[in-house]
Design a protein around this motif. Structure first.
Motif, PDB file in Angstrom:
ATOM      1  N   UNK A   5     -57.871   1.224 -71.009  1.00 15.62           N
ATOM      2  CA  UNK A   5     -56.755   1.590 -70.156  1.00 15.62           C
ATOM      3  C   UNK A   5     -57.091   2.889 -69.439  1.00 15.62           C
ATOM      4  N   UNK A   6     -57.118   2.818 -68.109  1.00 10.34           N
ATOM      5  CA  UNK A   6     -57.453   3.969 -67.267  1.00 10.34           C
ATOM      6  C   UNK A   6     -56.167   4.556 -66.691  1.00 10.34           C
ATOM      7  N   UNK A   7     -55.980   5.839 -66.895  1.00  8.64           N
ATOM      8  CA  UNK A   7     -54.913   6.571 -66.226  1.00  8.64           C
ATOM      9  C   UNK A   7     -55.528   7.270 -65.018  1.00  8.64           C
ATOM     10  N   UNK A   8     -55.169   6.817 -63.822  1.00  6.48           N
ATOM     11  CA  UNK A   8     -55.729   7.355 -62.583  1.00  6.48           C
ATOM     12  C   UNK A   8     -54.652   8.178 -61.892  1.00  6.48           C
ATOM     13  N   UNK A   9     -54.862   9.492 -61.768  1.00  5.46           N
ATOM     14  CA  UNK A   9     -53.916  10.307 -61.018  1.00  5.46           C
ATOM     15  C   UNK A   9     -54.325  10.307 -59.547  1.00  5.46           C
ATOM     16  N   UNK A  32     -53.298   2.504 -64.902  1.00  6.12           N
ATOM     17  CA  UNK A  32     -52.005   3.167 -64.735  1.00  6.12           C
ATOM     18  C   UNK A  32     -52.186   4.158 -63.583  1.00  6.12           C
ATOM     19  N   UNK A  33     -51.541   3.893 -62.492  1.00  7.77           N
ATOM     20  CA  UNK A  33     -51.653   4.734 -61.306  1.00  7.77           C
ATOM     21  C   UNK A  33     -50.480   5.709 -61.279  1.00  7.77           C
ATOM     22  N   UNK A  34     -50.779   6.996 -61.420  1.00 10.32           N
ATOM     23  CA  UNK A  34     -49.754   8.041 -61.355  1.00 10.32           C
ATOM     24  C   UNK A  34     -49.930   8.801 -60.053  1.00 10.32           C
ATOM     25  N   UNK A  58     -46.696   4.478 -61.574  1.00  8.92           N
ATOM     26  CA  UNK A  58     -45.677   5.442 -61.981  1.00  8.92           C
ATOM     27  C   UNK A  58     -45.627   6.541 -60.925  1.00  8.92           C
ATOM     28  N   UNK A  59     -44.482   6.694 -60.284  1.00 14.82           N
ATOM     29  CA  UNK A  59     -44.335   7.794 -59.335  1.00 14.82           C
ATOM     30  C   UNK A  59     -43.967   9.048 -60.103  1.00 14.82           C
ATOM     31  N   UNK A  60     -44.877  10.032 -60.096  1.00 22.67           N
ATOM     32  CA  UNK A  60     -44.657  11.253 -60.873  1.00 22.67           C
ATOM     33  C   UNK A  60     -45.568  12.357 -60.352  1.00 22.67           C
TER      34      UNK A  60
END
Length: 353
Positions: A5-9, A32-34, A58-60
């Protein structure tokens, strides 16, 4: 390869969206696109992957510590790819405060959220976790007057508020690895170009202005040199570093394509003349304007380390990548026209010294 699982900011930005598309289209990983969705964030760049079950948005704001903690707790990422940043030099001249806030304080907030999350993982999970910070060659300063290339050990000497803020974030990431043991990696890239590029940057600005018959602004004498990297090549390199790179290491990523700004503009004119011929050459639209304050003359990357250690090489030459880019803008007028009508109309930025 085991699916992660990649969290990409910043995954709705230019480079970030290329990374997200590459991960969804060509791997089995979950993304997960933040993204805060500032002027430069554009979910239209992700329409081809938005319905994929492995993609989540996720808009953040990365400066929101509580929200970042929630994202980590909910999605349990294995890899963080940190691309969220204010990235335009001219805008940093007009308003440096946003760059300090996002690039420095935002990176600090994300590092702390990652450290808290990582500290609670099992020993095996800790050993597999990675925090990959994506930076720029501009932190190294100006190579004017030399034939040198930037290496991973080149001393930092940033010239603009943008590059100074990115240099600060690089130092934070390395400090969190050294002091707290957080498994980090850093990459510094050369100038990116390609599809979905926000129109305030040189190549898309020139393409769009040329299509509209408007002046093509060239700063100073146009002899500034940049090493151009096709964004899809960069996305592949970033994923390779995130999954195969050695913790604590830095990898420079370049396209082996040094070009003067004037040559870039002339090449775009020639391509558009080829595809949409008119009576006169679009080179006639080239207009030399006052240079940017503190403008670095030359950047050039030595990318031999990533080639030697990870086996990455760019697939596109400047000629092939630029041709693909021009064709994309010709075929996707709706995408850039909506940007023109909304967040950026093509005005000159960075004129305040």
């Amino acid at each position: 390869m085991t699916s992660k699982t990649f969290l990409v900011t910043g995954g709705a930005g230019f480079i970030g969206s290329a990374v997200v598309r590459e991960l969804i289209d060509n791997t089995s990983h979950t993304v997960i696109n933040v993204d805060k969705l500032t002027y430069a964030g554009n979910l239209e760049s992700l329409v081809n992957v938005q319905d994929n079950s492995r993609y989540h948005f996720v808009q953040a704001d990365i400066c929101d510590a509580e929200k970042m903690a929630q994202v980590f707790a909910h999605f349990n990422p294995d890899v963080v790819m940190h691309l969220a940043a204010e990235s335009h030099v001219d805008r940093s001249i007009d308003g440096p405060a946003d760059f300090i806030q996002t690039n420095i304080l935002g990176t600090y907030t994300l590092l702390e959220a990652a450290r808290t999350y990582w500290s609670a993982l099992s020993t095996e999970q800790k050993s597999q976790f990675r925090f990959h910070h994506i930076s720029t060659d501009e932190v190294y300063g100006d190579l004017h007057g030399t034939d040198d290339l930037f290496t991973e050990t080149t001393p930092y000497s940033p010239s603009s508020p943008y590059s100074a803020s990115k240099a600060s974030s690089d130092h934070l990431v390395r400090a969190w690895q050294r002091t707290f043991g957080l498994p980090t990696l850093v990459t510094n890239c050369s100038n990116n170009y390609g599809p979905y590029h926000f129109p305030e940057k040189l190549i898309p600005l020139v393409i769009i202005n040329a299509l509209e018959g408007k002046p093509l602004p060239v700063y100073g004498d146009g002899q500034q040199v940049r090493d151009w990297l096709f964004v899809e090549d960069h996305a592949r390199a970033l994923i390779k570093v995130a999954t195969e790179g050695k913790v604590g290491e830095t990898y420079n990523i370049g396209g082996h394509n040094e070009q003067t700004n004037l040559h870039v503009v002339e090449s775009i004119c020639d391509l558009i003349d080829e595809f949409l011929p008119i009576e006169h050459s679009r080179r006639d639209l080239i207009t030399f304007v006052k240079d940017r304050p503190g403008h670095d003359v030359r950047y050039a990357i030595d990318a031999s380390k990533i080639a030697r250690e990870l086996g990455w090489e760019p697939q596109e030459t400047f000629a092939s990548g630029l041709r693909k880019t021009v064709i994309w803008y010709l075929e996707n007028r709706q995408w850039w026209q909506r940007v023109r009508d909304g967040s950026y109309a093509g005005e000159r930025l960075g004129v305040h010294s």
